[in-house]
Design a protein around this motif. Sequence first.
Motif, PDB file in Angstrom:
ATOM      1  N   LEU A   1      54.951  60.662  25.894  1.00 35.04           N
ATOM      2  CA  LEU A   1      56.006  60.573  26.906  1.00 35.04           C
ATOM      3  C   LEU A   1      56.932  61.793  26.879  1.00 35.04           C
ATOM      4  O   LEU A   1      57.474  62.185  27.911  1.00 35.04           O
TER       5      LEU A   1
ATOM      6  N   ARG B   1      56.828  63.079  30.773  1.00 39.01           N
ATOM      7  CA  ARG B   1      57.949  62.892  31.699  1.00 39.01           C
ATOM      8  C   ARG B   1      58.435  64.204  32.313  1.00 39.01           C
ATOM      9  O   ARG B   1      58.546  64.306  33.539  1.00 39.01           O
TER      10      ARG B   1
ATOM     11  N   THR C   1      51.633  56.450  31.990  1.00 41.63           N
ATOM     12  CA  THR C   1      51.194  55.071  32.199  1.00 41.63           C
ATOM     13  C   THR C   1      50.392  54.566  31.007  1.00 41.63           C
ATOM     14  O   THR C   1      50.575  53.436  30.545  1.00 41.63           O
TER      15      THR C   1
ATOM     16  N   GLU D   1      52.881  53.861  28.096  1.00 37.56           N
ATOM     17  CA  GLU D   1      53.624  52.613  28.299  1.00 37.56           C
ATOM     18  C   GLU D   1      52.717  51.392  28.138  1.00 37.56           C
ATOM     19  O   GLU D   1      53.140  50.353  27.610  1.00 37.56           O
ATOM     20  N   TRP D   2      51.499  51.507  28.595  1.00 35.27           N
ATOM     21  CA  TRP D   2      50.528  50.419  28.429  1.00 35.27           C
ATOM     22  C   TRP D   2      50.278  50.159  26.948  1.00 35.27           C
ATOM     23  O   TRP D   2      50.197  48.999  26.514  1.00 35.27           O
TER      24      TRP D   2
ATOM     25  N   ARG E   1      57.382  45.411  30.280  1.00 38.73           N
ATOM     26  CA  ARG E   1      56.875  46.788  30.278  1.00 38.73           C
ATOM     27  C   ARG E   1      55.784  46.989  31.329  1.00 38.73           C
ATOM     28  O   ARG E   1      55.655  48.053  31.927  1.00 38.73           O
TER      29      ARG E   1
END
Length: 851
Positions: A590, A594, A603, A606-607, A625
């Motif tokens: 991230l 980002r 993605t 976060e998964w 989430r």
Amino acid sequence: MNGATPAAAPGRPPLYDRAPQLAAVARLSARTVEGTGGVLFVTGDPGTGRSALLARAAGDFPGAAYQVAAPGHRVPWSGARALLTALAPTASAARRALRQARGEDGLGAAVAGLVPATAPGPAVLVCLDDLHLWDAHSRAALASAWQERGRAGRPGTGWLVSAARHHRLPEVPRAGTVRLGRLTPAGARALLHDLSPVSVAPEAEDLLLRETAGHPGVLTAAVRRLSPAQLSGAERPPVPVVDAAVLHEVYGGLLGSLPADGRRLLALVATLPGGTSPVRVETVLAAARAARTPADALDGLIADGLLRRTDDTLRFADPFLARTALAPPPPSSPARRTGPPRPPAPRAPSPVPEPRPAAPAATPAAAPEPASVGRGRAHLAWGTAALAGGPVTDAYEALLQAATLLREAAPAEAADARFLAMEAAWAAGDAPGCLTALDGAVGARGTERDFAEGLRAALGGRPDEARGLLTRVVAVDGAEDEPRLLLRAGSAALVLGATTAAARLHARALALARAEGRAALLPHALEHLAYAELRAGRYDRAARHAREGLGEAERTGQANVAAHQHAVLALVASVTDDGPGVTEHAGRALATARPHGLLQAATLAEWALARADLGRGLAAQAAARLVPLVHTGPRGGHFALRMLAVPCFVEAAVACGRYAEARAATEEYAVWAAQGLDRAAPPRLARCRALLAEGPRAGYWFEEAVRRHDDCGNDFERARTLLAYGCWLRRHRRPSEARGPLRDALVTFERAAATGWADRTRAELRATGGEVAGAADRPAALRELTPQQQRIARLAAQGATNQEIADRLVLSPRTIDHHLRNIYARLQIRSRVQLPGVVAAAGADGDGARR
């Protein structure tokens, strides 16, 4: 027409030569009146009278009958909206019903809620026309309603559904199908005299019957274009009477619904020597290559019944279609259907191709290169560098500019720039940007062209066209020695859900890149190989390749590739219950994703965090989430990963009581799964339905999910389904039945080193009263094996191979392997190397076993 239609007015013309079809409709009507109902499909070529048959059925039905036509466009849920608007007494009631149809209860329940308010009697017949023109969302919702017994409306609801003959009907238990064909000479003659406003002269009658060949639609269009004087014989009718205008009036809609490659192939077959007679397949393929027309659409035309194959020859199923394919469209008829594209289907990522070396300087005999070429190559170099380690939106703009500058003088380099721009858009989660890049991929040839067209079809919501093109790309395995092309073939395999083929192709690309010393390409090859192994559920291999790829990416300064490798490692850690590993790798992914706009890597990261929460039993946190990841919009997840994350979201949402959101996500997942672009989707969809179902229906869906997992090869996902099934069985006080699925799940989780999942499974197994062996009580656990398992364990401990054990016990080697997996799980060991010690500790002797 749209909306509800009352019984047809008296005096309507009869339907000729339709006695069997009318009898089938009468049987459906009788069952509907009796309270049973059902579904009857009516198929046929264009102009064979499907709508007329539905109108007749509605007019003859003794109860309430509603006839609903296709809405004329394929906006998601437009068909369901037309149906519910026809049934609802008010616009507000239709809107409420549509929300219900798209939510937790489905379309069948929404229909059931409207019909009692509008129907004067207990029996209701719903006639749906031209199902093939309805949008995919509505078709999937209807199929689900018809398949779910008791959800296709209230008792006593009958469904009469028409579709083009080439449309693939949904599989509905106990549904009937009737087909409308050509008329007999007597039937055609009777129809002709019904249609004509004057008495038809014998010469005109012979001409019309001969040219229309019993086709009711063609006959109707031909009669309509003749004047009364021509019909009566006072004037000479035109020859031929069935001309391009008549053909396009009847068949123009069918041709317009086909993809461009399909239309070109039909025209090509029609122009070959022999006309509409059979032609050799080899001749068609050779002609397609000469005309630069992809032959992939040929399989779809054959599967749809538009072309018929006999041995090695092809012919048109309908001679009128062959003539229409060659006939020029009238000025007022568009050559193809217009309208919004279908929603894009999720896909796997495509690799960043390594740019081709710059073209050599022009020789004196050649023209000097334009100044735009130098600028184009500068943009290409800058964009490639930004794609490797900078903001991907900047890379996208630079690469598109490079493609424009190089288009005329260096088309091959322009094509590379387009593919790189597509990769930048993909990494950013920009589906329209991907399409823009692919639309202008000039200079692409062979596999690259098929790859671009296949992805364009997939992004445009044309799964059948995409499947044919991408299957052709995957087929280059073994025939290509260019790593870039093999990487694209592997990505095409991931789009199709063929994870084994994807891993093989990416591994071959990696080997070639290493052999040729192409250091810049190694991180990409390892990235996509790791992703293929991850999709296949082989987490140990995925981790190994991701770690190597991470090192190569850091060594060559490719920060964006490194971020993706961190995301893959975070997902692996979420399976192995390595909490610190998930946090570290997701955080590092991230940190780059980002600021650089890498929505795909973000993605995945976060998964991974959500899966780790779910593995620790924090369902509410996991669902929170996952909510943005499975929704569209500026703050949503990556368009190619949304559907892949839905099963995980459904599991978390159900566990924390967010049932409405889980049902809505499941229905959207069902629409996507129906497109057939992911082989792993059917078992996961069945698991989602099982988690949401109640009573025996849940058991049915769990069993269906396990059965479908056997065809997909992802053992980890199968184990998750088995764990959920075992938990459901235990909660429903069926502990003895729960032990089998839980033990099988435990075996897989232990093999995958998924300690968190294994611990949850052991806890469930203990709750059923089943014993979970530990290292201290393995000898006792050996004595608790079944007699067959004891014999297999002893023979394996003595050094016998699976084949030798199979021969001795008259079993198959596959059965022996299955038993050994269960034995290892029961004894808490990992391989047969540990078996001799366990057998010796148990004091076993020879081949004796408890019987």
